[in-house]
Design a protein around this motif. Structure first.
Motif, PDB file in Angstrom:
ATOM      1  N   GLU A  14      42.308  -8.569  -0.991  1.00  0.00           N
ATOM      2  CA  GLU A  14      42.612  -8.422   0.540  1.00  0.00           C
ATOM      3  C   GLU A  14      44.016  -8.946   0.821  1.00  0.00           C
ATOM      4  O   GLU A  14      44.728  -8.024   1.915  1.00  0.00           O
ATOM      5  CB  GLU A  14      41.610  -9.245   1.183  1.00  0.00           C
ATOM      6  N   SER A  17      46.259  -6.095  -0.198  1.00  0.00           N
ATOM      7  CA  SER A  17      46.163  -4.933   0.973  1.00  0.00           C
ATOM      8  C   SER A  17      46.906  -5.344   2.108  1.00  0.00           C
ATOM      9  O   SER A  17      47.605  -4.341   2.382  1.00  0.00           O
ATOM     10  CB  SER A  17      44.649  -4.879   1.210  1.00  0.00           C
ATOM     11  N   ALA A  37      45.057   1.201   1.067  1.00  0.00           N
ATOM     12  CA  ALA A  37      43.775   1.772   1.015  1.00  0.00           C
ATOM     13  C   ALA A  37      43.052   1.486  -0.489  1.00  0.00           C
ATOM     14  O   ALA A  37      41.996   1.346  -0.258  1.00  0.00           O
ATOM     15  CB  ALA A  37      43.973   3.302   1.065  1.00  0.00           C
ATOM     16  N   LEU A  38      43.805   1.523  -1.444  1.00  0.00           N
ATOM     17  CA  LEU A  38      43.073   1.309  -2.682  1.00  0.00           C
ATOM     18  C   LEU A  38      42.834  -0.136  -2.694  1.00  0.00           C
ATOM     19  O   LEU A  38      41.665  -0.595  -3.335  1.00  0.00           O
ATOM     20  CB  LEU A  38      44.157   1.316  -3.722  1.00  0.00           C
ATOM     21  N   ILE A  40      42.133  -2.466  -0.188  1.00  0.00           N
ATOM     22  CA  ILE A  40      40.982  -2.875   0.604  1.00  0.00           C
ATOM     23  C   ILE A  40      39.451  -2.494   0.471  1.00  0.00           C
ATOM     24  O   ILE A  40      38.848  -2.957   0.422  1.00  0.00           O
ATOM     25  CB  ILE A  40      41.263  -2.595   2.104  1.00  0.00           C
ATOM     26  N   SER A  41      39.900  -1.183  -0.337  1.00  0.00           N
ATOM     27  CA  SER A  41      38.203  -0.497  -0.876  1.00  0.00           C
ATOM     28  C   SER A  41      38.023  -1.537  -1.866  1.00  0.00           C
ATOM     29  O   SER A  41      36.909  -1.743  -2.072  1.00  0.00           O
ATOM     30  CB  SER A  41      38.593   0.997  -1.237  1.00  0.00           C
ATOM     31  N   PHE A  42      38.889  -2.028  -2.794  1.00  0.00           N
ATOM     32  CA  PHE A  42      38.433  -2.674  -3.873  1.00  0.00           C
ATOM     33  C   PHE A  42      37.874  -4.186  -3.340  1.00  0.00           C
ATOM     34  O   PHE A  42      36.975  -4.546  -3.980  1.00  0.00           O
ATOM     35  CB  PHE A  42      39.366  -2.810  -5.233  1.00  0.00           C
ATOM     36  N   SER A  43      38.554  -4.694  -2.492  1.00  0.00           N
ATOM     37  CA  SER A  43      38.184  -5.955  -1.880  1.00  0.00           C
ATOM     38  C   SER A  43      36.871  -5.812  -1.298  1.00  0.00           C
ATOM     39  O   SER A  43      36.135  -6.705  -1.602  1.00  0.00           O
ATOM     40  CB  SER A  43      39.239  -6.549  -0.718  1.00  0.00           C
ATOM     41  N   PHE A  44      36.318  -4.675  -0.552  1.00  0.00           N
ATOM     42  CA  PHE A  44      35.111  -4.686  -0.132  1.00  0.00           C
ATOM     43  C   PHE A  44      34.315  -4.483  -1.039  1.00  0.00           C
ATOM     44  O   PHE A  44      32.965  -4.970  -1.173  1.00  0.00           O
ATOM     45  CB  PHE A  44      34.940  -3.491   0.819  1.00  0.00           C
ATOM     46  N   TYR A  45      34.321  -3.712  -2.106  1.00  0.00           N
ATOM     47  CA  TYR A  45      33.451  -3.667  -3.322  1.00  0.00           C
ATOM     48  C   TYR A  45      33.190  -5.107  -3.937  1.00  0.00           C
ATOM     49  O   TYR A  45      32.294  -5.338  -4.249  1.00  0.00           O
ATOM     50  CB  TYR A  45      34.028  -2.527  -4.487  1.00  0.00           C
ATOM     51  N   SER A  48      31.041  -7.183  -1.888  1.00  0.00           N
ATOM     52  CA  SER A  48      29.556  -6.758  -1.818  1.00  0.00           C
ATOM     53  C   SER A  48      28.960  -7.122  -3.149  1.00  0.00           C
ATOM     54  O   SER A  48      27.783  -7.398  -3.089  1.00  0.00           O
ATOM     55  CB  SER A  48      29.775  -5.182  -1.737  1.00  0.00           C
TER      56      SER A  48
END
Length: 146
Positions: A14, A17, A37-38, A40-45, A48
Motif C-alpha cells: 500500500e 502504491s 496499479a500493481l 494496490i492490487s497486490f496489497s488487496f490480495y 484478503s
C-alpha cells in the motif's frame, strides 16, 4: 505467522502504491500509474489473505494506521514534504491506539460456555414444529398481497 506476514506485505504494498501515485501525479505518469496499479492490487490480495485469520478490525487498523505512518515518512524523505508538530502528534496518537488495538488480550469467551451444546433425549422422539401455510391471495394487476 503466515497471516501476519501477509498483513505486513499488504502494508508495504500500500505504501509503495501511494508513493507510485505521487510519482504519477508529479514526474513519471506511466511508471507511477503502473506501480500504483500493481502494488494496490497486490496489497488487496495480501490483505484478503491476512483477514482469513486476523480479525478484520485489527487487520484494517494495522493496514491503514501503519500505512499512514509509513506514507508520512515517505512523504518527508522522498518528496521533502513537511509535517507540523500537530500532525506528528496526531500520527503518534494513532500509533498508540494501533498498539492498543493490536495487542489487547481482552477476556475471550470459552467456546463451551458461549455456545452450549443441547443434546437430544434418545428416548423421546423430537417434535417438529409445523407451520400452517395459508393459500396465497390472488391479486389483480397493481395490487400487492401481503
Amino acid at each position: 505467522m503466515y497471516y501476519w506476514f501477509m498483513l505486513a506485505l499488504a502494508v508495504v504494498a500500500e505504501v509503495v502504491s501511494t508513493v507510485g501515485m505521487k510519482y504519477a501525479a508529479t514526474s513519471s505518469p506511466i511508471f507511477g500509474y503502473l506501480v500504483m496499479a500493481l502494488m494496490i492490487s497486490f496489497s488487496f490480495y495480501a490483505f484478503s489473505r491476512a483477514v482469513v485469520h486476523i480479525p478484520l478490525a485489527v487487520s484494517y487498523a494495522i493496514w491503514e494506521g501503519l500505512g499512514l505512518f509509513l506514507i508520512g515518512i515517505a512523504g518527508v524523505v522522498l518528496f521533502g514534504e513537511y509535517l507540523s508538530l500537530g500532525e506528528m502528534f496526531a500520527i503518534a496518537l494513532m500509533l498508540v491506539g494501533l498498539l492498543l488495538v493490536t495487542f489487547d488480550k481482552g477476556k475471550k469467551a470459552d467456546a463451551d460456555e458461549a455456545f452450549p451444546v443441547v443434546q437430544a433425549n434418545k428416548h423421546k422422539p423430537a417434535q417438529v414444529a409445523r407451520m400452517q401455510v395459508k393459500p396465497a391471495h390472488r391479486s389483480t394487476l397493481g395490487e400487492v398481497a401481503l
